[in-house]
Design an enzyme around this catalytic site. Structure first.
Site, PDB file in Angstrom:
ATOM      1  N   ASP A 158      81.947  54.349  70.066  1.00  0.00           N
ATOM      2  CA  ASP A 158      81.920  53.187  69.301  1.00  0.00           C
ATOM      3  C   ASP A 158      83.250  52.870  68.989  1.00  0.00           C
ATOM      4  O   ASP A 158      83.966  53.694  68.310  1.00  0.00           O
ATOM      5  CB  ASP A 158      81.201  53.343  68.036  1.00  0.00           C
TER       6      ASP A 158
ATOM      7  N   ASP B  64      78.001  61.095  69.068  1.00  0.00           N
ATOM      8  CA  ASP B  64      78.987  59.754  69.638  1.00  0.00           C
ATOM      9  C   ASP B  64      80.192  59.869  68.960  1.00  0.00           C
ATOM     10  O   ASP B  64      80.403  60.936  68.078  1.00  0.00           O
ATOM     11  CB  ASP B  64      78.509  58.476  69.417  1.00  0.00           C
TER      12      ASP B  64
ATOM     13  N   ASP C 122      83.160  57.906  66.811  1.00  0.00           N
ATOM     14  CA  ASP C 122      83.164  56.493  66.253  1.00  0.00           C
ATOM     15  C   ASP C 122      84.833  56.427  65.641  1.00  0.00           C
ATOM     16  O   ASP C 122      85.366  57.204  65.171  1.00  0.00           O
ATOM     17  CB  ASP C 122      82.514  56.632  64.740  1.00  0.00           C
TER      18      ASP C 122
HETATM   19  N1  CTP Z   1      77.203  52.296  61.194  1.00  0.00           N
HETATM   20  C1  CTP Z   1      77.335  50.845  60.723  1.00  0.00           C
HETATM   21  N2  CTP Z   1      76.843  49.973  61.709  1.00  0.00           N
HETATM   22  C2  CTP Z   1      76.395  50.205  62.951  1.00  0.00           C
HETATM   23  C3  CTP Z   1      76.251  51.780  63.426  1.00  0.00           C
HETATM   24  C4  CTP Z   1      76.800  52.673  62.622  1.00  0.00           C
HETATM   25  O1  CTP Z   1      77.852  50.805  59.764  1.00  0.00           O
HETATM   26  N3  CTP Z   1      75.989  49.600  63.840  1.00  0.00           N
HETATM   27  C5  CTP Z   1      77.517  53.424  60.507  1.00  0.00           C
HETATM   28  C6  CTP Z   1      76.477  54.257  59.866  1.00  0.00           C
HETATM   29  O2  CTP Z   1      76.191  53.745  58.776  1.00  0.00           O
HETATM   30  C7  CTP Z   1      77.118  55.460  59.630  1.00  0.00           C
HETATM   31  C8  CTP Z   1      78.327  55.449  60.687  1.00  0.00           C
HETATM   32  O3  CTP Z   1      78.576  54.211  60.887  1.00  0.00           O
HETATM   33  O4  CTP Z   1      77.425  55.771  58.565  1.00  0.00           O
HETATM   34  C9  CTP Z   1      78.146  56.369  61.696  1.00  0.00           C
HETATM   35  O5  CTP Z   1      77.085  56.128  62.740  1.00  0.00           O
HETATM   36  P1  CTP Z   1      76.521  57.296  63.646  1.00  0.00           P
HETATM   37  O6  CTP Z   1      77.559  57.298  64.708  1.00  0.00           O
HETATM   38  O7  CTP Z   1      75.358  56.647  64.046  1.00  0.00           O
HETATM   39  O8  CTP Z   1      76.166  58.654  62.924  1.00  0.00           O
HETATM   40  P2  CTP Z   1      77.081  59.854  62.445  1.00  0.00           P
HETATM   41  O9  CTP Z   1      76.794  60.107  61.159  1.00  0.00           O
HETATM   42  O10 CTP Z   1      78.308  59.520  62.959  1.00  0.00           O
HETATM   43  O11 CTP Z   1      76.271  60.884  63.290  1.00  0.00           O
HETATM   44  P3  CTP Z   1      76.367  61.458  64.680  1.00  0.00           P
HETATM   45  O12 CTP Z   1      77.427  62.693  64.457  1.00  0.00           O
HETATM   46  O13 CTP Z   1      75.084  61.723  65.135  1.00  0.00           O
HETATM   47  O14 CTP Z   1      77.245  60.324  65.568  1.00  0.00           O
HETATM   48 MN    MN Z   2      78.669  59.051  65.285  1.00  0.00          MN
HETATM   49 MN    MN Z   3      78.207  55.598  66.153  1.00  0.00          MN
END
Ligand code: CTP
Ligand code: MN
Ligand code: MN
Ligand code: MN
Length: 384
Positions: free
Chosen positions: A308, A204, A206
């Site tokens: 997000d 995703d 962020d």
């Molecule tokens: N996070 C958070 N609260 C949430 C979702 C995520 O604090 N409700 C934080 C997680 O701890 C993570 C970061 O946001 O460290 C990113 O989350 P995520 O997108 O799920 O993981 P990524 O490390 O970005 O991996 P990916 O590349 O698969 O998206």
């Molecule tokens: Mn992510």
């Molecule tokens: Mn995320």
């Protein structure tokens, strides 16, 4: 920090936030095996077990080269009997029978399939499994039993499980930046999560939004979403309001059970990212995304992408940035280190000293590491 000693063993710190974990993982075969075990335990609700396997995997990610013999692991922390046994198996046979059995099991495969649906957690996936459901079509037959989020997740299942490339993440960041600046000039948009750690792709995008004048960010998310929606960028969105009560204004202490979820105003969304054939001719901005309405399934020029969006008051921004950059194990260990070693509570909003009963402000991530007495680890080395 890991140092290679002459006798071919490594010194690796016990907390992930004390280690440098750059992206090239020299032990992918081993970490994949351990992460399958962690995932399987998670699917069964065994969180402690799951965390133990995740920690074992994380330690191997900090090693400067590929492990060849199980004896090399003797000096490493967080490696239990079970993890070592699996590592040995993989080192000797190239594969672990236990891991392969899990990967081929009906339950693991169904749980994996279901939890990859946007809006579906282990609890729901397990319930569906118990009800005898095994495929996505089994779910599509009962749309009324799905949340709006899950319905969107099913519709866009294939796209949402196709890795997002960095160029697409940057393009979405730019689209959001333009919308944000239209709604509130001077506001900033920061790409965080895995992309900030240097990953070339992710599941995703962020994005953190803030404004240097505290308070200006209030109400911003709604406007930005309306703006993006009007331009046709949104396939799905749900806004969750800020539930963070300013504890500094009350006599209360922050709660010590670390909530995994922070309380910023946020939006979980699905963006429509695409290049109109006409757009490519517009010149240099070939990467510039534009939405295309879904017409037929035949040939598409667009793709659904999970995004997000999180809005933070400026004073909390460094905490939000640190909290949202990850990795998950790095974050977990930051909080565990703060609590156990420093008697401080860290979350994505604040840092609180439990004994001095004071809040510790920070203007940057570096200051947070300083408060914690930790060596600064840059985002690219937080791939624990
Ligand atoms: N996070 C958070 N609260 C949430 C979702 C995520 O604090 N409700 C934080 C997680 O701890 C993570 C970061 O946001 O460290 C990113 O989350 P995520 O997108 O799920 O993981 P990524 O490390 O970005 O991996 P990916 O590349 O698969 O998206
Ligand atoms: Mn992510
Ligand atoms: Mn995320
Ligand atoms: Mn949602």
């Amino acid at each position: 920090v890991s140092v290679e000693k002459p006798q071919d063993t490594w010194l690796v710190a016990a907390y992930a936030c004390q280690r440098r974990s750059p992206l090239p993982n020299n032990n992918q075969l081993l970490t994949d095996a351990l992460e399958t075990l962690a995932e399987e335990a998670h699917f069964c609700g065994h969180e402690g077990r799951s965390l133990a396997f995740s920690r074992a995997s994380s330690v191997l990610k900090a090693l400067p080269r590929t492990v060849r013999r199980v004896q090399e692991l003797d000096s490493l922390p967080c490696l239990g009997e079970h993890s070592k046994r699996v590592i040995q198996e993989v080192l000797e046979d190239g594969t672990s029978a236990e891991v392969e059995t899990i990967r081929q099991s009906e339950k693991y495969q169904a749980m994996k399939l279901f939890t990859k649906i946007f809006g579906v957690g282990v609890k729901t996936a397990h319930q569906w499994y118990q009800e005898g459901r095994r495929t996505l079509d089994d779910l599509r037959g009962h749309p009324a039993q799905l949340s709006k989020e899950q319905q969107a997740g099913l519709i866009h299942y294939e796209d949402l499980n196709t890795p997002v490339k960095r160029a697409d993440a940057e393009a979405i960041g730019q689209v959001v930046r333009e919308a944000v600046n239209k709604c509130l000039p001077g506001a900033s948009v920061t790409l965080t999560g895995g992309f900030r750690r240097g990953k070339p792709s992710g599941h995703d995008v962020d994005l953190l939004i803030t404004h240097p004048v505290e308070g200006q960010e209030a109400g911003l998310l709604k406007k930005v979403i309306a703006c993006l929606d009007q331009q046709g960028f949104l396939l799905y969105h749900s806004i969750h309001r800020n539930t963070f009560e300013s504890l500094e204004d009350s006599d209360q202490e922050p709660s010590s059970h670390a909530s995994s979820m922070d309380q910023y105003e946020r939006c979980f969304s699905i963006f429509c990212l695409g290049d109109l054939p006409g757009d490519a001719q517009e010149g240099a901005g070939a990467e510039k995304p534009s939405r295309v309405r879904r017409t037929s399934g035949a040939s598409r020029f667009w793709k659904a992408v999970r995004v997000d969006l999180v809005v933070t008051p400026y004073s909390q921004f460094p905490f939000a940035l640190l909290g949202w950059t990850g990795s998950r194990i790095f974050e977990r260990d930051l909080r565990r280190f703060a609590k156990r070693e420093k008697k401080m509570l860290l979350n994505s909003h604040t840092l609180y000293h439990l004994e001095q009963k004071t809040w510790m402000s920070a203007a940057s991530e570096k200051e947070i590491f300083q408060h914690l007495g930790l060596e600064y680890i840059p985002p690219e080395e937080r791939n624990a």
